[in-house]
Design an enzyme around this catalytic site. Structure first.
Site, PDB file in Angstrom:
ATOM      1  N   LYS A  37       0.828  -1.213   0.000  1.00  0.00           N
ATOM      2  CA  LYS A  37       0.000   0.000   0.000  1.00  0.00           C
ATOM      3  C   LYS A  37       0.858   1.257   0.000  1.00  0.00           C
ATOM      4  CE  LYS A  37      -2.107  -1.209   3.803  1.00  0.00           C
ATOM      5  NZ  LYS A  37      -1.548  -2.553   3.963  1.00  0.00           N
ATOM      6  N   THR A  38       1.839   1.273   0.897  1.00  0.00           N
ATOM      7  CA  THR A  38       2.683   2.455   1.002  1.00  0.00           C
ATOM      8  C   THR A  38       3.494   2.626  -0.284  1.00  0.00           C
ATOM      9  OG1 THR A  38       2.758   2.162   3.387  1.00  0.00           O
ATOM     10  CG2 THR A  38       4.439   3.571   2.436  1.00  0.00           C
ATOM     11  N   ASP A 229      -2.062   7.819   3.794  1.00  0.00           N
ATOM     12  CA  ASP A 229      -1.626   6.466   4.176  1.00  0.00           C
ATOM     13  C   ASP A 229      -2.249   6.143   5.542  1.00  0.00           C
ATOM     14  OD1 ASP A 229      -0.358   4.040   4.089  1.00  0.00           O
ATOM     15  OD2 ASP A 229       1.680   4.814   4.311  1.00  0.00           O
ATOM     16  N   GLU A 230      -2.383   4.878   5.857  1.00  0.00           N
ATOM     17  CA  GLU A 230      -2.913   4.431   7.160  1.00  0.00           C
ATOM     18  C   GLU A 230      -4.259   5.095   7.454  1.00  0.00           C
ATOM     19  OE1 GLU A 230      -1.254   2.146   8.816  1.00  0.00           O
ATOM     20  OE2 GLU A 230       0.896   2.406   8.430  1.00  0.00           O
ATOM     21  N   GLN A 260      -5.774  -3.325  10.655  1.00  0.00           N
ATOM     22  CA  GLN A 260      -4.670  -2.708  11.396  1.00  0.00           C
ATOM     23  C   GLN A 260      -5.083  -1.423  12.104  1.00  0.00           C
ATOM     24  OE1 GLN A 260      -0.637  -2.868   9.576  1.00  0.00           O
ATOM     25  NE2 GLN A 260      -1.740  -3.517   7.753  1.00  0.00           N
ATOM     26  N   ARG A 619       4.825  -7.438  11.144  1.00  0.00           N
ATOM     27  CA  ARG A 619       6.065  -6.649  10.963  1.00  0.00           C
ATOM     28  C   ARG A 619       7.234  -7.564  10.592  1.00  0.00           C
ATOM     29  NH1 ARG A 619       3.968  -3.047   9.332  1.00  0.00           N
ATOM     30  NH2 ARG A 619       2.113  -4.292   9.626  1.00  0.00           N
TER      31      ARG A 619
HETATM   32  N1  LIG Z   1       5.820  -5.391  -6.323  1.00  0.00           N
HETATM   33  C1  LIG Z   1       6.720  -5.493  -5.375  1.00  0.00           C
HETATM   34  N2  LIG Z   1       7.906  -6.089  -5.615  1.00  0.00           N
HETATM   35  C2  LIG Z   1       8.841  -6.206  -4.655  1.00  0.00           C
HETATM   36  N3  LIG Z   1       8.699  -5.753  -3.387  1.00  0.00           N
HETATM   37  C3  LIG Z   1       7.538  -5.139  -3.088  1.00  0.00           C
HETATM   38  C4  LIG Z   1       6.503  -4.975  -4.054  1.00  0.00           C
HETATM   39  N4  LIG Z   1       5.476  -4.342  -3.447  1.00  0.00           N
HETATM   40  C5  LIG Z   1       5.873  -4.110  -2.173  1.00  0.00           C
HETATM   41  N5  LIG Z   1       7.105  -4.579  -1.939  1.00  0.00           N
HETATM   42  C6  LIG Z   1       7.863  -4.535  -0.670  1.00  0.00           C
HETATM   43  O1  LIG Z   1       7.096  -5.195   0.321  1.00  0.00           O
HETATM   44  C7  LIG Z   1       7.219  -4.568   1.576  1.00  0.00           C
HETATM   45  C8  LIG Z   1       5.863  -4.149   2.077  1.00  0.00           C
HETATM   46  O2  LIG Z   1       5.359  -3.078   1.299  1.00  0.00           O
HETATM   47  P1  LIG Z   1       4.625  -1.844   1.965  1.00  0.00           P
HETATM   48  O3  LIG Z   1       5.337  -1.398   3.164  1.00  0.00           O
HETATM   49  O4  LIG Z   1       4.328  -0.862   0.895  1.00  0.00           O
HETATM   50  O5  LIG Z   1       3.281  -2.599   2.400  1.00  0.00           O
HETATM   51  P2  LIG Z   1       2.039  -1.998   3.159  1.00  0.00           P
HETATM   52  O6  LIG Z   1       0.839  -2.600   2.530  1.00  0.00           O
HETATM   53  O7  LIG Z   1       2.116  -0.538   3.220  1.00  0.00           O
HETATM   54  O8  LIG Z   1       2.245  -2.635   4.620  1.00  0.00           O
HETATM   55  P3  LIG Z   1       1.631  -2.155   6.013  1.00  0.00           P
HETATM   56  O9  LIG Z   1       0.183  -2.573   5.975  1.00  0.00           O
HETATM   57  O10 LIG Z   1       2.368  -2.913   7.037  1.00  0.00           O
HETATM   58  O11 LIG Z   1       1.779  -0.675   6.091  1.00  0.00           O
HETATM   59  C9  LIG Z   1       8.170  -3.410   1.364  1.00  0.00           C
HETATM   60  O12 LIG Z   1       9.463  -3.819   1.711  1.00  0.00           O
HETATM   61  C10 LIG Z   1       8.039  -3.142  -0.119  1.00  0.00           C
HETATM   62  O13 LIG Z   1       9.186  -2.516  -0.634  1.00  0.00           O
HETATM   63 MG   LIG Z   2       2.263   0.839   4.825  1.00  0.00          MG
END
Ligand SMILES: Nc1ncnc2c1ncn2[C@@H]1O[C@H](COP(=O)(O)OP(=O)(O)OP(=O)(O)O)[C@@H](O)[C@H]1O
Ligand SMILES: [Mg+2]
Length: 777
Positions: A37-38, A229-230, A260, A619
């Site tokens: 997402k981020t 975000d969040e 979350q 995490r």
């Molecule tokens: N398409 C992709 N290819 C490789 N790595 C990825 C890809 N998408 C995300 N990642 C990696 O996966 C990890 C999680 O991504 P991110 O932090 O954006 O998830 P999130 O959904 O925001 O998580 P959270 O809910 O914990 O905030 C990060 O290290 C990110 O760089």
């Molecule tokens: Mg995130």
């Protein structure tokens, strides 16, 4: 060759590409942890810019300033630094503080208003309670502060409070009928001091946007694209701001995960995410399912826990990552042992897999749990860093320096003035301060103004000696203000630290604590210097003291992390949101601690605790450890603990028990009336997984037994004459370690020791002279 935006987009999977490339109109990404997402939010901003959207027209709101800085860094790598610099990116508080400074005069505030932190607010509330002669045991200042904060977050102004019979009745029922009065006085005093508290930064922004349509129009036009975000943790006040600002262009992009949402206790409203589709017209909803962060075991274990929540959106989260090791569960006897276990496990993992300290994190439910971890890490010489707790800027000596700086920027700042008017001691006593405060309140002026006009206020009855001291203080502050017009923030701060006598005071002290405080002030001055240099690089100015103070007031603890030293991270789960660590230890997984005893009265509270556990577990990238203890000191008493239900809720196939799980007895807290329909299968006690469950150790009974034994001999099996009676093979009981078998004895007389293998797995050598052992077989 430098990558362009297309190369970055090519790294995304197709589900991620869609929201990244979404053009106009409202959109929401709801997806589980670690699904990107981020990352989507970050790439989307870069994409918009590459499509010609001006950085000035983009507003992006994050959970911490650190997250904002990191995101900005990534965007800068894609679109170039000069473009990225113009993005407005930060927490709600920091962004809206900026806007409020620009528009302050409309609300009757000076643009150099002070930001009161929670401690300032609490001190002010505490003085108001005292001034009103209220019972401080009934009107507990922390509770009153959090009540006022909750009003503000729900946009209940003083006037609205007085029009709301229900709220007043609730306070009357809680035997605090004068909350409204305190609230009113608090608001007036903040206003008079030219100060806003954290909640004001949102409340006043809302006021600004509703009362002044031209201001609203200005920022609506400016922020054509808004990204959050969040989103699951926004409160009502934040929700309204986002809604108002995005109303014109409707280019609102929010990402979040209802599973979350963990800040309900601070007013976050999970419905903001659940109702998003109703709030905007033609919302496009995107879902991401592939997790890139964690191993299969971790992802699936986390899924199996969150399944137990009723209130949730259905989501599929899966990963192509390797299975990884099972989640390791370990039971320890005490928190001391828990700390030692975690420290040695970190040490072993580091050696075995060639890892850095920064690859590890220890997460806990409450700050107090950090101590046992710290002790153990220190003994092993493993560098660590604690986030949260008392942050650098909360330390007394730092707050003292900052208070002087705050007064010179905003002399009306009442809390800052009270803090240092007589520190270092300059003979201005409490009675004088009280007289000044009463007069200031009477004339609705600041204390500083009263001090400046003392000769015109004979009714104050301040003797000439004290008057001279007050005059000297005023003159000193004014001299700082004059200097501040020409010198840079660092020069002023250094001058203030010297001239006020703060440095001398600490030098005089001479104790190791005094020296440490002195070093902290030095560190603060270094910080100001860095700020000045950084500002110079950014825009050629040297940065004003007012800007520095704002940075400091809004710095969260994570923001101080420069990331340049290699340390194990220790923090509460709440703070860990959005972060990731290869090796993760979640400690203190015990009933009443996690889930917290205070959050088990209703299903919704328990579900929030479960979401917190979900956040914690997700995490972890490679390996997760869960630990719990059999007994723990809480509120000064050694209490028996039971493993957290959350361990049991994880599907067994993802777990590896390092010690057999011991029998558990849930408290009868699942109440059909409160929860509505109850799933009976969830109430069933599970059988222990492996091994024979040790009998629950009843420390009360054991100590009763021990108390019966007279000191100095008597009973044949007492601790005192164990040296002569005890032999290998005896079964003994220890007050904290439980039952065990004597393996061997060594030493003679007073030095005699027994090596005992306890049922919980620990092998311990105890000096019989001191060991509280009871021979039972
Ligand atoms: N398409 C992709 N290819 C490789 N790595 C990825 C890809 N998408 C995300 N990642 C990696 O996966 C990890 C999680 O991504 P991110 O932090 O954006 O998830 P999130 O959904 O925001 O998580 P959270 O809910 O914990 O905030 C990060 O290290 C990110 O760089
Ligand atoms: Mg995130």
């Amino acid at each position: 060759m430098k990558k362009n935006i297309q190369d970055y987009i090519a790294e995304l999977n197709s589900a991620q590409k869609e929201p990244t490339l979404h053009k106009e109109g409202p959109m929401i990404v709801i997806a589980g942890a670690g699904s990107g997402k981020t990352r989507v939010l970050t790439y989307r901003i870069a994409y918009l810019m590459s499509e010609g959207v001006d950085a000035f027209n983009i507003l992006s709101l994050t959970f911490t300033n650190k997250a904002a800085r990191e995101m900005k860094g990534r965007i800068a790598a894609i679109v170039g630094n000069s473009e990225a610099k113009n993005l407005w990116m930060g927490t709600f508080h920091s962004i809206f503080a900026k806007i409020l400074r620009i528009e302050a005069d409309k609300l009757g505030y000076p643009s150099n208003f002070t930001i009161y932190d929670t401690q300032d607010s609490q001190r002010l509330i505490s003085s108001i309670i005292k001034e009103k002669g209220l019972d401080k045991d009934v009107y507990k200042y922390k509770q009153v502060q959090s009540r006022i904060s909750s009003f503000k977050n729900s946009l209940i102004t003083v006037k609205a409070y007085y029009q709301n019979g229900e709220l007043q009745e609730a306070d009357a029922m809680a035997k605090r009928p004068r909350i409204g009065e305190i609230y009113q006085e608090y608001v007036e005093r903040c206003f008079k001091a030219g100060a806003m508290d954290f909640d004001d930064l949102l409340l006043r922004t809302n006021e600004l946007l509703t009362r002044f349509p031209e201001v609203l129009a200005k920022y609506q036009n400016r922020f054509r694209y808004i990204l959050v975000d969040e989103y699951q943790d926004t409160n009502h006040s934040q929700y309204l701001i986002v809604k108002a600002l995005s109303d014109k262009f409707q280019n609102i992009c929010v990402v979040g995960d209802d599973a979350q949402s963990i800040y309900a206790f601070r007013g976050a409203n999970i419905n903001n995410i659940l109702n998003f589709q109703k709030d905007y017209h033609g919302v496009k909803m995107y879902r991401l399912e592939q997790n890139y962060r964690s191993t299969k075991n971790i992802v699936e274990a986390a899924n199996s826990v969150i399944e137990h929540n009723k209130t949730k959106l259905d989501k599929d989260v899966w990963t192509h990552n390797e299975d990884g090791g099972k989640i390791k569960v370990n039971r320890l006897v005490t928190d001391g042992e828990e700390g030692r276990y975690v420290a040695s496990s970190i040490f072993e993992n580091k050696m075995e897999h060639q890892l850095n300290n920064g690859d590890f994190a220890i997460l806990y439910r409450t700050n107090a749990q950090s101590r046992a971890m710290e002790d153990a890490l220190r003994k092993r010489d493993i560098p660590y860093r604690i986030y949260g707790g008392l942050s650098f800027y909360q330390r007394k000596e730092i707050k003292d320096v900052l208070a002087y700086l705050r007064i010179l920027v905003n002399p009306a700042d009442e809390e800052a003035l009270k803090r240092v008017i007589n520190y270092p001691a300059r003979g201005i006593g409490q009675t004088t301060l009280e007289k000044l405060t009463i007069t200031a309140n009477h004339y609705k002026r600041s204390i500083f103004e009263v001090m400046q006009n003392i000769q015109k206020l004979p009714e104050l009855k301040i003797n000439s000696g004290t008057r001279t001291k007050l005059d000297n203080f005023v003159t000193m502050i004014q001299s700082f203000q004059i200097m501040n017009q020409n010198a840079n923030a660092f020069e002023v701060a250094e001058h203030v630290a010297k001239k006020t006598g703060l440095l001398q005071e600490l030098k005089k002290d001479g104790t190791p604590e005094g020296v440490a405080r002195l070093e902290n002030i030095e560190e603060l001055l270094n910080g100001v210097k860095d700020f000045v240099e950084e500002q110079k690089e950014l825009d050629g100015t040297t940065g004003s003291l007012a800007e520095f103070l704002e940075d400091v007031a809004l710095a969260t603890d994570l923001d101080q992390d420069t990331g340049d030293d290699d340390r194990v991270a220790l923090m509460t789960i709440h703070l860990s949101k959005g972060l990731e660590f290869p090796y993760l230890y979640i400690v203190g997984l015990e009933e009443d601690l996690f889930p917290s005893a205070m959050s088990m009265n209703t299903r919704s509270e328990l579900e929030e605790e479960r979401r917190l556990f979900y956040v914690a577990l997700t995490r972890a990238e490679k390996q997760a450890y869960l630990t719990y203890t059999q007994s723990r000191y809480r509120w000064g008493k050694l209490v028996d603990c039971e493993p957290s239900r959350f361990i049991e809720e994880i599907d067994e196939k993802y777990l590896e028990y390092l010690t057999p799980i011991h029998e558990r007895r849930y408290k009868p807290m699942i109440d059909a009336d409160i929860f509505g329909e109850v799933d009976k299968s969830k109430l069933r006690l599970k059988k222990p997984v492996s091994g024979t469950p040790p009998k629950r150790f009843d420390s009360e009974a054991a100590s009763r037994k021990l108390r019966k034994i007279k000191p100095g001999g008597g009973a044949s099996n007492t601790a005192n004459n164990l040296g002569t009676t005890l032999e290998a093979g005896n079964i003994v009981e220890h007050i904290r370690f439980g039952k065990g078998k004597v393996v061997r004895l060594e030493g003679v007389g007073g030095d005699k020791k027994a090596e005992i293998l306890f049922e919980n797995g620990g092998l311990k050598k105890l000096l019989l002279r001191f060991a509280k052992l009871n021979v039972i077989g």
